[in-house]
Design an enzyme around this catalytic site. Sequence first.
Site, short mmCIF file in Angstrom:
data_model
loop_
_atom_site.label_atom_id
_atom_site.label_comp_id
_atom_site.label_asym_id
_atom_site.label_seq_id
_atom_site.Cartn_x
_atom_site.Cartn_y
_atom_site.Cartn_z
N ARG A 56 0.86 -1.20 0.00
CA ARG A 56 0.00 0.00 0.00
C ARG A 56 0.89 1.24 0.00
O ARG A 56 0.63 2.22 -0.68
CB ARG A 56 -0.96 0.02 1.19
CG ARG A 56 -1.72 1.35 1.26
CD ARG A 56 -2.93 1.41 2.20
NE ARG A 56 -2.93 0.48 3.29
CZ ARG A 56 -2.20 0.61 4.42
NH1 ARG A 56 -1.42 1.67 4.59
NH2 ARG A 56 -2.27 -0.29 5.36
N TYR A 108 -15.87 17.04 -15.93
CA TYR A 108 -16.23 15.62 -15.94
C TYR A 108 -17.30 15.33 -14.88
O TYR A 108 -17.16 15.77 -13.73
CB TYR A 108 -14.97 14.80 -15.69
CG TYR A 108 -15.23 13.31 -15.58
CD1 TYR A 108 -15.55 12.57 -16.70
CD2 TYR A 108 -15.18 12.67 -14.36
CE1 TYR A 108 -15.81 11.21 -16.62
CE2 TYR A 108 -15.44 11.30 -14.26
CZ TYR A 108 -15.75 10.59 -15.39
OH TYR A 108 -16.00 9.25 -15.29
N ASP A 180 -6.84 19.09 -15.03
CA ASP A 180 -7.16 17.72 -15.40
C ASP A 180 -6.77 17.58 -16.87
O ASP A 180 -7.43 18.13 -17.76
CB ASP A 180 -8.66 17.47 -15.20
CG ASP A 180 -9.07 16.04 -15.54
OD1 ASP A 180 -8.36 15.38 -16.33
OD2 ASP A 180 -10.12 15.58 -15.04
N LYS A 205 -7.82 6.58 -19.46
CA LYS A 205 -8.14 7.08 -20.79
C LYS A 205 -6.91 7.00 -21.71
O LYS A 205 -6.47 5.91 -22.01
CB LYS A 205 -8.71 8.50 -20.67
CG LYS A 205 -9.74 8.66 -19.54
CD LYS A 205 -11.01 7.84 -19.72
CE LYS A 205 -11.86 7.74 -18.46
NZ LYS A 205 -12.21 9.02 -17.83
#
Length: 401
Positions: A56, A108, A180, A205
Amino acid sequence: MTHDHNWNDARFETRAIHAGQDPDTATGAVITPIYQTSTYAQEAIGELKGGYEYSRSDNPTRTALQTALASLEGGAWGLAYASGLAATQNISYLLRPGDHVLLSNDTYGGTFRLFDKVLTNYGIEMSLADLSDLDEARAAIQPNTKLVWVETPTNPYLRIIDIAGMAELVKGRDIRLVVDNTFASPYLQQPLGQGADLVLHSTTKYLGGHSDVVGGAVIGNDEVVYETLKFHQNAAGAVPGPMDCWLTLRGIKTLGVRMERHSENAAKVAAWLSEREAVERVYYPGLPSHPNHEVASRQMTSFSGMVSFTVRGGFEVAAKIVENTKVFTLAESLGGVESLIEHPGKMTHASVAGTGAEVEDTLIRLSVGIEHVDDQIADLDHAISIATSRQLIGAATRSAD
Ligand SMILES: *Cc1c(COP(=O)(O)O)cnc(C)c1O
């Protein structure tokens, strides 16, 4: 594994393949291994062999990805997350109750939902403005604004926000500018070099590029911000697994050639759509008629693969088009090698209903892939003729009633 070679002087395409991805020192493996392990043997209590303790906190495959991402965005550091929204959530840990975030008004849908429906429960305020208009942006900044959240090109209207102009606007105030960069990818646009403080990606993406992995990233230069975000990456734990990091790294290697072809195909599709009778308006920043074309040409090297358009004849026609393509698959998401088509009003942007940020119901969004452009255009042509001829038949039937 070590990263002895500094690739920062190399060109983008070379860094995409090599930065953070030197051959594995233990075995010589040319490709970064998928370190599918949760924990690491210690030499003695607290004495770590390779600096890794628990996955982690850190994992070598993730380190490779983070190094590559930092290099491609021209940042000092990169952090990877389980999704783009996990990365957004992590940035929100920089905020305190009473702080305000200014978002672009067609941001978004998931980003909007996180700020509007989740973070407002924790005392974070938010508002929307058309940030492609710098005067409107200036007027929307409040005394408690701590983040300005820019997405450019915006989604789904592909407006362009002037990154350098926004950086100038927040300069000297206690405000961080987040860009972004998902729609452009670092191949076409590098916001840190234009004055942004942080860059965010949904690596799901264009960076991943093959619609086979969900991930997110934040890249920046400020070391204090890095320490805060790195602490919360581990403390909140929304980290990507090693396999996901590896898939993203594999996608990144071909980012340059993919973005060239996405942009080339999208430009041709946009030009073709502009000539169609059934098409009312085409939104593509590469078209000279686009209201922000000049800013886009200044801050992007090409215009990416996203094209939106509205059709004449109402929702019915739009729905028929998106349901009748074959090369373009009806699906949410974007940025993969395959072409996708969707109806933002009913799909990706359904969560903005009733907020004043609604999109037109005749709007269609394309993620133009890297199939042959002639097949893409023939597919759209076919779907448009089916949708418009059915409309004519429908009209004839109705008038006969
Ligand atoms: C998809 C997307 C996100 C969210 O990323 P996930 O990986 O789906 O969590 C954020 N911003 C933009 C522009 C996106 O397209």
